[in-house]
Design a protein around this motif. Structure first.
Motif, PDB file in Angstrom:
ATOM      1  N   VAL A 112      -0.639 -12.603   5.348  1.00 33.09           N
ATOM      2  CA  VAL A 112      -1.608 -13.690   5.223  1.00 33.09           C
ATOM      3  C   VAL A 112      -1.783 -14.075   3.756  1.00 33.09           C
ATOM      4  O   VAL A 112      -1.801 -15.260   3.402  1.00 33.09           O
ATOM      5  CB  VAL A 112      -2.969 -13.284   5.831  1.00 33.09           C
ATOM      6  CG1 VAL A 112      -3.980 -14.417   5.708  1.00 33.09           C
ATOM      7  CG2 VAL A 112      -2.799 -12.856   7.276  1.00 33.09           C
ATOM      8  N   PHE A 113      -1.908 -13.085   2.893  1.00 32.49           N
ATOM      9  CA  PHE A 113      -2.145 -13.341   1.474  1.00 32.49           C
ATOM     10  C   PHE A 113      -0.970 -14.050   0.810  1.00 32.49           C
ATOM     11  O   PHE A 113      -1.154 -14.970   0.022  1.00 32.49           O
ATOM     12  CB  PHE A 113      -2.420 -12.029   0.735  1.00 32.49           C
ATOM     13  CG  PHE A 113      -3.720 -11.377   1.102  1.00 32.49           C
ATOM     14  CD1 PHE A 113      -4.869 -12.126   1.301  1.00 32.49           C
ATOM     15  CD2 PHE A 113      -3.797 -10.000   1.229  1.00 32.49           C
ATOM     16  CE1 PHE A 113      -6.069 -11.521   1.622  1.00 32.49           C
ATOM     17  CE2 PHE A 113      -4.997  -9.389   1.552  1.00 32.49           C
ATOM     18  CZ  PHE A 113      -6.139 -10.147   1.745  1.00 32.49           C
ATOM     19  N   GLY A 114       0.250 -13.581   1.078  1.00 37.47           N
ATOM     20  CA  GLY A 114       1.425 -14.141   0.409  1.00 37.47           C
ATOM     21  C   GLY A 114       2.677 -13.936   1.224  1.00 37.47           C
ATOM     22  O   GLY A 114       3.502 -13.087   0.887  1.00 37.47           O
ATOM     23  N   PRO A 115       2.845 -14.688   2.307  1.00 36.46           N
ATOM     24  CA  PRO A 115       4.015 -14.484   3.181  1.00 36.46           C
ATOM     25  C   PRO A 115       5.346 -14.698   2.481  1.00 36.46           C
ATOM     26  O   PRO A 115       6.342 -14.040   2.804  1.00 36.46           O
ATOM     27  CB  PRO A 115       3.796 -15.517   4.296  1.00 36.46           C
ATOM     28  CG  PRO A 115       2.854 -16.527   3.722  1.00 36.46           C
ATOM     29  CD  PRO A 115       1.981 -15.771   2.777  1.00 36.46           C
ATOM     30  N   ASP A 148       1.960  -7.526  -4.877  1.00 35.57           N
ATOM     31  CA  ASP A 148       2.033  -8.894  -5.399  1.00 35.57           C
ATOM     32  C   ASP A 148       1.162  -9.845  -4.581  1.00 35.57           C
ATOM     33  O   ASP A 148       0.457 -10.692  -5.134  1.00 35.57           O
ATOM     34  CB  ASP A 148       3.482  -9.386  -5.381  1.00 35.57           C
ATOM     35  CG  ASP A 148       4.347  -8.676  -6.422  1.00 35.57           C
ATOM     36  OD1 ASP A 148       3.779  -8.093  -7.366  1.00 35.57           O
ATOM     37  OD2 ASP A 148       5.583  -8.711  -6.290  1.00 35.57           O
ATOM     38  N   ALA A 149       1.236  -9.723  -3.253  1.00 39.06           N
ATOM     39  CA  ALA A 149       0.474 -10.622  -2.385  1.00 39.06           C
ATOM     40  C   ALA A 149      -1.021 -10.363  -2.467  1.00 39.06           C
ATOM     41  O   ALA A 149      -1.823 -11.260  -2.179  1.00 39.06           O
ATOM     42  CB  ALA A 149       0.948 -10.469  -0.937  1.00 39.06           C
ATOM     43  N   SER A 150      -1.413  -9.142  -2.848  1.00 39.12           N
ATOM     44  CA  SER A 150      -2.833  -8.767  -2.860  1.00 39.12           C
ATOM     45  C   SER A 150      -3.515  -9.076  -4.177  1.00 39.12           C
ATOM     46  O   SER A 150      -4.739  -8.912  -4.294  1.00 39.12           O
ATOM     47  CB  SER A 150      -2.981  -7.266  -2.551  1.00 39.12           C
ATOM     48  OG  SER A 150      -2.391  -6.945  -1.311  1.00 39.12           O
ATOM     49  N   GLU A 151      -2.741  -9.505  -5.166  1.00 39.37           N
ATOM     50  CA  GLU A 151      -3.331  -9.825  -6.464  1.00 39.37           C
ATOM     51  C   GLU A 151      -4.222 -11.054  -6.357  1.00 39.37           C
ATOM     52  O   GLU A 151      -3.924 -12.000  -5.636  1.00 39.37           O
ATOM     53  CB  GLU A 151      -2.232 -10.064  -7.498  1.00 39.37           C
ATOM     54  CG  GLU A 151      -1.469  -8.810  -7.873  1.00 39.37           C
ATOM     55  CD  GLU A 151      -0.260  -9.093  -8.743  1.00 39.37           C
ATOM     56  OE1 GLU A 151       0.126  -8.206  -9.518  1.00 39.37           O
ATOM     57  OE2 GLU A 151       0.301 -10.207  -8.622  1.00 39.37           O
ATOM     58  N   LEU A 152      -5.291 -11.031  -7.096  1.00 38.44           N
ATOM     59  CA  LEU A 152      -6.233 -12.146  -7.111  1.00 38.44           C
ATOM     60  C   LEU A 152      -6.194 -12.764  -8.504  1.00 38.44           C
ATOM     61  O   LEU A 152      -6.711 -12.208  -9.464  1.00 38.44           O
ATOM     62  CB  LEU A 152      -7.648 -11.672  -6.780  1.00 38.44           C
ATOM     63  CG  LEU A 152      -8.735 -12.751  -6.741  1.00 38.44           C
ATOM     64  CD1 LEU A 152      -8.421 -13.785  -5.653  1.00 38.44           C
ATOM     65  CD2 LEU A 152     -10.090 -12.116  -6.477  1.00 38.44           C
ATOM     66  N   ARG A 218      -6.953   1.615  -5.234  1.00 40.56           N
ATOM     67  CA  ARG A 218      -6.700   0.397  -6.001  1.00 40.56           C
ATOM     68  C   ARG A 218      -6.227  -0.743  -5.104  1.00 40.56           C
ATOM     69  O   ARG A 218      -6.748  -1.869  -5.176  1.00 40.56           O
ATOM     70  CB  ARG A 218      -5.645   0.689  -7.071  1.00 40.56           C
ATOM     71  CG  ARG A 218      -5.270  -0.521  -7.925  1.00 40.56           C
ATOM     72  CD  ARG A 218      -6.424  -0.963  -8.788  1.00 40.56           C
ATOM     73  NE  ARG A 218      -6.030  -2.077  -9.633  1.00 40.56           N
ATOM     74  CZ  ARG A 218      -6.719  -3.208  -9.759  1.00 40.56           C
ATOM     75  NH1 ARG A 218      -7.834  -3.370  -9.068  1.00 40.56           N
ATOM     76  NH2 ARG A 218      -6.318  -4.163 -10.546  1.00 40.56           N
ATOM     77  N   LEU A 219      -5.252  -0.478  -4.241  1.00 38.34           N
ATOM     78  CA  LEU A 219      -4.739  -1.538  -3.371  1.00 38.34           C
ATOM     79  C   LEU A 219      -5.796  -1.978  -2.364  1.00 38.34           C
ATOM     80  O   LEU A 219      -5.916  -3.174  -2.060  1.00 38.34           O
ATOM     81  CB  LEU A 219      -3.480  -1.059  -2.642  1.00 38.34           C
ATOM     82  CG  LEU A 219      -2.778  -2.100  -1.760  1.00 38.34           C
ATOM     83  CD1 LEU A 219      -2.406  -3.340  -2.568  1.00 38.34           C
ATOM     84  CD2 LEU A 219      -1.543  -1.505  -1.103  1.00 38.34           C
ATOM     85  N   THR A 220      -6.568  -1.039  -1.860  1.00 43.37           N
ATOM     86  CA  THR A 220      -7.653  -1.389  -0.935  1.00 43.37           C
ATOM     87  C   THR A 220      -8.662  -2.309  -1.616  1.00 43.37           C
ATOM     88  O   THR A 220      -9.106  -3.305  -1.032  1.00 43.37           O
ATOM     89  CB  THR A 220      -8.352  -0.116  -0.424  1.00 43.37           C
ATOM     90  OG1 THR A 220      -7.404   0.698   0.281  1.00 43.37           O
ATOM     91  CG2 THR A 220      -9.494  -0.471   0.520  1.00 43.37           C
ATOM     92  N   ALA A 221      -9.015  -1.985  -2.851  1.00 39.37           N
ATOM     93  CA  ALA A 221      -9.971  -2.814  -3.596  1.00 39.37           C
ATOM     94  C   ALA A 221      -9.404  -4.209  -3.836  1.00 39.37           C
ATOM     95  O   ALA A 221     -10.133  -5.216  -3.762  1.00 39.37           O
ATOM     96  CB  ALA A 221     -10.317  -2.148  -4.924  1.00 39.37           C
ATOM     97  N   MET A 222      -8.106  -4.295  -4.119  1.00 41.55           N
ATOM     98  CA  MET A 222      -7.473  -5.595  -4.351  1.00 41.55           C
ATOM     99  C   MET A 222      -7.523  -6.455  -3.092  1.00 41.55           C
ATOM    100  O   MET A 222      -7.867  -7.643  -3.149  1.00 41.55           O
ATOM    101  CB  MET A 222      -6.026  -5.389  -4.801  1.00 41.55           C
ATOM    102  CG  MET A 222      -5.879  -4.839  -6.209  1.00 41.55           C
ATOM    103  SD  MET A 222      -4.182  -4.305  -6.572  1.00 41.55           S
ATOM    104  CE  MET A 222      -3.284  -5.860  -6.434  1.00 41.55           C
TER     105      MET A 222
END
Length: 243
Positions: A112-115, A148-152, A218-222
């Motif tokens: 969803v974030f970055g297909p 990469d997809a989870s970065e804001l 870290r990834l969960t928080a992102m």
């Protein structure tokens, strides 16, 4: 009686339906708790191996009377190693199962974030871990795509990801090597070296477990931050499903 017209098909230019996001926060608590347990059992395993190293050294230099007295101590040392190894194995299996569930859900959210950034389908987030040899790098690539997809906004440093993966590979290789040395050791010196190898492997696995906790948090928080940004309208909207 008039027939109802068939429902019109959506135009080819219509965007695909938005897949729901599913929170990984609850799963992350389970993963980090189990990883903490693994770290504690690693400490116990390292202690058990060092204890065996010390007892074996005493047996090697003991005279006949001391040797008989140390036999019971050696039996206890072996028992401690057996139980620590057994508990560690059970904890690793449980942790691996929950971690892969968390990892797969994070990969599904990344769709969803970055297909466009996902080079493999979500199923690979499970199957890649069970491919011999290839599991030393394919899950890392998937984790990188999820990251990469989870970065804001701006790029997030990958120190947590790279440290976790490097230590995971090292501890996997070191653990197998130490176990083989222990199984094949027969002479006193060889057994003592193997015990030191097991102790070192336990310490390395402990550090890897701590690095995994940092990566998971870290990834969960992102992903949480990006989901909240979408919900508040800072990102294109997506449905956030209950955990």
């Amino acid at each position: 009686m008039a027939e109802h017209p068939a429902a019109a098909a959506p135009p080819s230019w219509a965007p695909p339906p938005v897949k729901p996001l599913r929170s990984i926060v609850g799963l992350s608590y389970g993963v980090t708790g189990l990883l903490a347990l693994v770290a504690l059992l690693d400490a116990l395993a390292a202690y058990a191996a060092l204890n065996s190293y010390t007892v074996i050294g005493k047996l090697y230099t003991a005279d006949e009377d001391q040797y008989d007295a140390l036999t019971a101590t050696a039996d206890r040392a072996d028992m401690l190693m057996y139980f620590s190894a057994s508990f560690s194995l059970m904890a690793l299996i449980a942790t691996g199962i929950v971690f892969i569930v968390w990892f797969h859900r994070a990969r599904t959210n990344a769709e969803v974030f970055g297909p466009a950034e996902q080079r493999r389908t979500p199923g690979w987030a499970i199957g890649a871990w069970f491919i011999p040899i290839a599991n030393l790098w394919i899950p890392r690539r998937i984790a990188g795509d999820i990251w990469d997809a989870s970065e804001l906004g701006e790029r997030a440093p990958r120190a947590a990801l790279n440290t976790w993966w490097t230590l995971w590979v090292l501890t996997s290789l070191a653990g197998r090597t130490a176990e083989r040395l222990w199984e094949r050791a027969e002479e006193y010196d060889a057994v003592r070296r193997a015990a030191l190898g097991l102790a070192a492997s336990g310490v390395l696995d402990l550090v890897a477990a701590v690095a995994a906790i940092v990566f998971v948090r870290r990834l969960t928080a992102m992903q949480y931050a990006k989901a909240m940004a979408r919900r508040t309208g800072q990102q294109p909207p997506a449905t956030v499903a209950a955990n």
